[in-house]
Design a protein around this motif. Structure first.
Motif, PDB file in Angstrom:
ATOM      1  N   GLU A 157       0.836  -1.199   0.000  1.00 57.37           N
ATOM      2  CA  GLU A 157       0.000   0.000   0.000  1.00 57.37           C
ATOM      3  C   GLU A 157       0.876   1.256   0.000  1.00 57.37           C
ATOM      4  O   GLU A 157       0.611   2.210  -0.731  1.00 57.37           O
ATOM      5  CB  GLU A 157      -0.921  -0.003   1.220  1.00 57.37           C
ATOM      6  N   THR A 158       1.930   1.243   0.785  1.00 54.96           N
ATOM      7  CA  THR A 158       2.834   2.386   0.850  1.00 54.96           C
ATOM      8  C   THR A 158       3.527   2.607  -0.495  1.00 54.96           C
ATOM      9  O   THR A 158       3.639   3.754  -0.955  1.00 54.96           O
ATOM     10  CB  THR A 158       3.874   2.182   1.971  1.00 54.96           C
ATOM     11  N   ILE A 159       3.957   1.531  -1.127  1.00 53.59           N
ATOM     12  CA  ILE A 159       4.588   1.652  -2.443  1.00 53.59           C
ATOM     13  C   ILE A 159       3.611   2.272  -3.435  1.00 53.59           C
ATOM     14  O   ILE A 159       3.961   3.192  -4.185  1.00 53.59           O
ATOM     15  CB  ILE A 159       5.097   0.287  -2.941  1.00 53.59           C
ATOM     16  N   LEU A 160       2.363   1.808  -3.425  1.00 49.02           N
ATOM     17  CA  LEU A 160       1.357   2.347  -4.336  1.00 49.02           C
ATOM     18  C   LEU A 160       1.099   3.827  -4.056  1.00 49.02           C
ATOM     19  O   LEU A 160       1.056   4.648  -4.982  1.00 49.02           O
ATOM     20  CB  LEU A 160       0.053   1.551  -4.225  1.00 49.02           C
ATOM     21  N   MET A 161       0.939   4.193  -2.794  1.00 50.95           N
ATOM     22  CA  MET A 161       0.696   5.598  -2.431  1.00 50.95           C
ATOM     23  C   MET A 161       1.851   6.480  -2.879  1.00 50.95           C
ATOM     24  O   MET A 161       1.632   7.560  -3.440  1.00 50.95           O
ATOM     25  CB  MET A 161       0.484   5.745  -0.913  1.00 50.95           C
ATOM     26  N   LEU A 162       3.066   6.039  -2.632  1.00 47.46           N
ATOM     27  CA  LEU A 162       4.235   6.823  -3.023  1.00 47.46           C
ATOM     28  C   LEU A 162       4.347   6.934  -4.544  1.00 47.46           C
ATOM     29  O   LEU A 162       4.700   7.988  -5.073  1.00 47.46           O
ATOM     30  CB  LEU A 162       5.511   6.205  -2.439  1.00 47.46           C
ATOM     31  N   ARG A 163       4.042   5.860  -5.228  1.00 40.96           N
ATOM     32  CA  ARG A 163       4.091   5.883  -6.691  1.00 40.96           C
ATOM     33  C   ARG A 163       3.072   6.869  -7.245  1.00 40.96           C
ATOM     34  O   ARG A 163       3.365   7.634  -8.154  1.00 40.96           O
ATOM     35  CB  ARG A 163       3.835   4.503  -7.265  1.00 40.96           C
TER      36      ARG A 163
ATOM     37  N   ALA B 207      -2.097  -4.263  -3.442  1.00 40.07           N
ATOM     38  CA  ALA B 207      -1.939  -2.880  -2.979  1.00 40.07           C
ATOM     39  C   ALA B 207      -3.194  -2.065  -3.264  1.00 40.07           C
ATOM     40  O   ALA B 207      -3.665  -1.315  -2.404  1.00 40.07           O
ATOM     41  CB  ALA B 207      -0.725  -2.235  -3.650  1.00 40.07           C
ATOM     42  N   ARG B 208      -3.744  -2.196  -4.459  1.00 36.39           N
ATOM     43  CA  ARG B 208      -4.931  -1.434  -4.845  1.00 36.39           C
ATOM     44  C   ARG B 208      -6.105  -1.805  -3.959  1.00 36.39           C
ATOM     45  O   ARG B 208      -6.866  -0.944  -3.517  1.00 36.39           O
ATOM     46  CB  ARG B 208      -5.243  -1.717  -6.318  1.00 36.39           C
ATOM     47  N   ARG B 209      -6.256  -3.095  -3.688  1.00 37.98           N
ATOM     48  CA  ARG B 209      -7.365  -3.575  -2.844  1.00 37.98           C
ATOM     49  C   ARG B 209      -7.293  -2.945  -1.457  1.00 37.98           C
ATOM     50  O   ARG B 209      -8.267  -2.405  -0.948  1.00 37.98           O
ATOM     51  CB  ARG B 209      -7.313  -5.103  -2.740  1.00 37.98           C
ATOM     52  N   ILE B 210      -6.120  -2.968  -0.861  1.00 35.55           N
ATOM     53  CA  ILE B 210      -5.990  -2.468   0.503  1.00 35.55           C
ATOM     54  C   ILE B 210      -6.055  -0.940   0.528  1.00 35.55           C
ATOM     55  O   ILE B 210      -6.633  -0.337   1.430  1.00 35.55           O
ATOM     56  CB  ILE B 210      -4.727  -3.027   1.200  1.00 35.55           C
ATOM     57  N   TYR B 211      -5.490  -0.286  -0.482  1.00 36.86           N
ATOM     58  CA  TYR B 211      -5.516   1.181  -0.570  1.00 36.86           C
ATOM     59  C   TYR B 211      -6.941   1.686  -0.767  1.00 36.86           C
ATOM     60  O   TYR B 211      -7.354   2.658  -0.130  1.00 36.86           O
ATOM     61  CB  TYR B 211      -4.607   1.633  -1.706  1.00 36.86           C
ATOM     62  N   ASP B 212      -7.713   1.009  -1.620  1.00 34.46           N
ATOM     63  CA  ASP B 212      -9.111   1.394  -1.819  1.00 34.46           C
ATOM     64  C   ASP B 212      -9.906   1.237  -0.531  1.00 34.46           C
ATOM     65  O   ASP B 212     -10.734   2.085  -0.190  1.00 34.46           O
ATOM     66  CB  ASP B 212      -9.750   0.569  -2.934  1.00 34.46           C
ATOM     67  N   ARG B 213      -9.650   0.152   0.186  1.00 30.51           N
ATOM     68  CA  ARG B 213     -10.323  -0.044   1.472  1.00 30.51           C
ATOM     69  C   ARG B 213      -9.962   1.084   2.438  1.00 30.51           C
ATOM     70  O   ARG B 213     -10.820   1.631   3.119  1.00 30.51           O
ATOM     71  CB  ARG B 213      -9.922  -1.387   2.087  1.00 30.51           C
ATOM     72  N   HIS B 214      -8.687   1.402   2.494  1.00 24.09           N
ATOM     73  CA  HIS B 214      -8.223   2.445   3.405  1.00 24.09           C
ATOM     74  C   HIS B 214      -8.907   3.777   3.097  1.00 24.09           C
ATOM     75  O   HIS B 214      -9.409   4.458   3.997  1.00 24.09           O
ATOM     76  CB  HIS B 214      -6.705   2.595   3.305  1.00 24.09           C
ATOM     77  N   GLN B 215      -8.946   4.139   1.835  1.00 25.31           N
ATOM     78  CA  GLN B 215      -9.550   5.414   1.454  1.00 25.31           C
ATOM     79  C   GLN B 215     -11.030   5.449   1.788  1.00 25.31           C
ATOM     80  O   GLN B 215     -11.524   6.427   2.343  1.00 25.31           O
ATOM     81  CB  GLN B 215      -9.335   5.679  -0.038  1.00 25.31           C
ATOM     82  N   LEU B 216     -11.752   4.382   1.431  1.00 23.53           N
ATOM     83  CA  LEU B 216     -13.190   4.360   1.699  1.00 23.53           C
ATOM     84  C   LEU B 216     -13.480   4.386   3.195  1.00 23.53           C
ATOM     85  O   LEU B 216     -14.331   5.154   3.655  1.00 23.53           O
ATOM     86  CB  LEU B 216     -13.832   3.126   1.068  1.00 23.53           C
ATOM     87  N   LEU B 217     -12.769   3.579   3.952  1.00 21.63           N
ATOM     88  CA  LEU B 217     -12.993   3.531   5.395  1.00 21.63           C
ATOM     89  C   LEU B 217     -12.649   4.857   6.063  1.00 21.63           C
ATOM     90  O   LEU B 217     -13.386   5.319   6.942  1.00 21.63           O
ATOM     91  CB  LEU B 217     -12.188   2.388   6.025  1.00 21.63           C
ATOM     92  N   THR B 218     -11.567   5.490   5.632  1.00 20.92           N
ATOM     93  CA  THR B 218     -11.196   6.792   6.202  1.00 20.92           C
ATOM     94  C   THR B 218     -12.277   7.826   5.911  1.00 20.92           C
ATOM     95  O   THR B 218     -12.699   8.570   6.807  1.00 20.92           O
ATOM     96  CB  THR B 218      -9.837   7.269   5.637  1.00 20.92           C
ATOM     97  N   THR B 219     -12.738   7.872   4.676  1.00 25.66           N
ATOM     98  CA  THR B 219     -13.777   8.824   4.285  1.00 25.66           C
ATOM     99  C   THR B 219     -15.058   8.576   5.063  1.00 25.66           C
ATOM    100  O   THR B 219     -15.690   9.510   5.571  1.00 25.66           O
ATOM    101  CB  THR B 219     -14.045   8.724   2.768  1.00 25.66           C
TER     102      THR B 219
ATOM    103  N   ILE C  37      -8.634  -1.557  10.412  1.00 24.05           N
ATOM    104  CA  ILE C  37      -9.815  -2.268   9.906  1.00 24.05           C
ATOM    105  C   ILE C  37      -9.564  -2.883   8.536  1.00 24.05           C
ATOM    106  O   ILE C  37     -10.012  -3.991   8.249  1.00 24.05           O
ATOM    107  CB  ILE C  37     -11.026  -1.311   9.839  1.00 24.05           C
ATOM    108  N   GLU C  38      -8.846  -2.166   7.665  1.00 24.91           N
ATOM    109  CA  GLU C  38      -8.681  -2.574   6.266  1.00 24.91           C
ATOM    110  C   GLU C  38      -8.107  -3.973   6.113  1.00 24.91           C
ATOM    111  O   GLU C  38      -8.387  -4.646   5.117  1.00 24.91           O
ATOM    112  CB  GLU C  38      -7.816  -1.563   5.507  1.00 24.91           C
ATOM    113  N   HIS C  39      -7.342  -4.425   7.074  1.00 19.07           N
ATOM    114  CA  HIS C  39      -6.702  -5.732   6.981  1.00 19.07           C
ATOM    115  C   HIS C  39      -7.608  -6.869   7.442  1.00 19.07           C
ATOM    116  O   HIS C  39      -7.418  -8.006   7.032  1.00 19.07           O
ATOM    117  CB  HIS C  39      -5.424  -5.757   7.820  1.00 19.07           C
ATOM    118  N   ASP C  40      -8.561  -6.554   8.302  1.00 14.57           N
ATOM    119  CA  ASP C  40      -9.351  -7.601   8.939  1.00 14.57           C
ATOM    120  C   ASP C  40     -10.775  -7.738   8.413  1.00 14.57           C
ATOM    121  O   ASP C  40     -11.398  -8.770   8.614  1.00 14.57           O
ATOM    122  CB  ASP C  40      -9.402  -7.361  10.453  1.00 14.57           C
ATOM    123  N   ILE C  41     -11.285  -6.704   7.776  1.00 11.19           N
ATOM    124  CA  ILE C  41     -12.667  -6.750   7.312  1.00 11.19           C
ATOM    125  C   ILE C  41     -12.790  -7.760   6.161  1.00 11.19           C
ATOM    126  O   ILE C  41     -11.931  -7.823   5.290  1.00 11.19           O
ATOM    127  CB  ILE C  41     -13.147  -5.335   6.902  1.00 11.19           C
ATOM    128  N   SER C  42     -13.843  -8.540   6.187  1.00 14.01           N
ATOM    129  CA  SER C  42     -14.038  -9.544   5.130  1.00 14.01           C
ATOM    130  C   SER C  42     -14.464  -8.862   3.833  1.00 14.01           C
ATOM    131  O   SER C  42     -14.986  -7.739   3.844  1.00 14.01           O
ATOM    132  CB  SER C  42     -15.114 -10.553   5.547  1.00 14.01           C
TER     133      SER C  42
END
Length: 123
Positions: A12-18, A71-83, A102-107
């Motif tokens: 996720e960090t690599i994707l965000m930085l990229r 990375a995209r899957r976890i980053y999308d989860r992070h963004q949606l959950l944060t919002t 949450i992003e790592h554990d939610i089904s």
């Protein structure tokens, strides 16, 4: 880096930085995560072994297709959950921290239902 959560965090960090900088090196990841350079070097070696990243001679890191998908899957989860948490009234800092947990554990099922509930489901 035994837990899948660590792998997801690095990817996720690599994707965000990229997306922010265009190119990514290990030092960028170390600075972003506030980890030591040796820790990042070891992690990047393990990510290469798992075929999640490739690194060229100059040290530029690129996600493989498999690494990008994760990375995209976890980053999308992070963004949606944060919002979503911010919209509920949670402070942005706390929302981002909680989303990271949450992003790592939610089904997948619960995440899809959450997207349906807040009207963001595509399809």
């Amino acid at each position: 880096m035994k837990r899948n959560e660590s792998v997801e965090d690095y990817l996720e960090t690599i994707l965000m930085l990229r997306e922010r900088n265009g190119l990514v090196r290990s030092i960028d990841i170390a600075r972003q995560l506030d980890y030591s350079k040796p820790s990042i070097s070891r992690a990047m070696g393990l990510l290469r072994e798992k075929n999640y990243i490739v690194m060229d001679r100059e040290g530029w890191i690129t996600l493989t297709d498999e690494g990008y998908e994760m990375a995209r899957r976890i980053y999308d989860r992070h963004q949606l959950l944060t919002t979503w948490l911010t919209a509920l009234g949670v402070t942005p800092e706390t929302a981002a921290e909680d989303a990271c947990r949450i992003e790592h554990d939610i089904s997948d099922e619960t995440f899809e239902k959450l997207k349906d509930h807040i009207g963001l489901h595509k399809g």
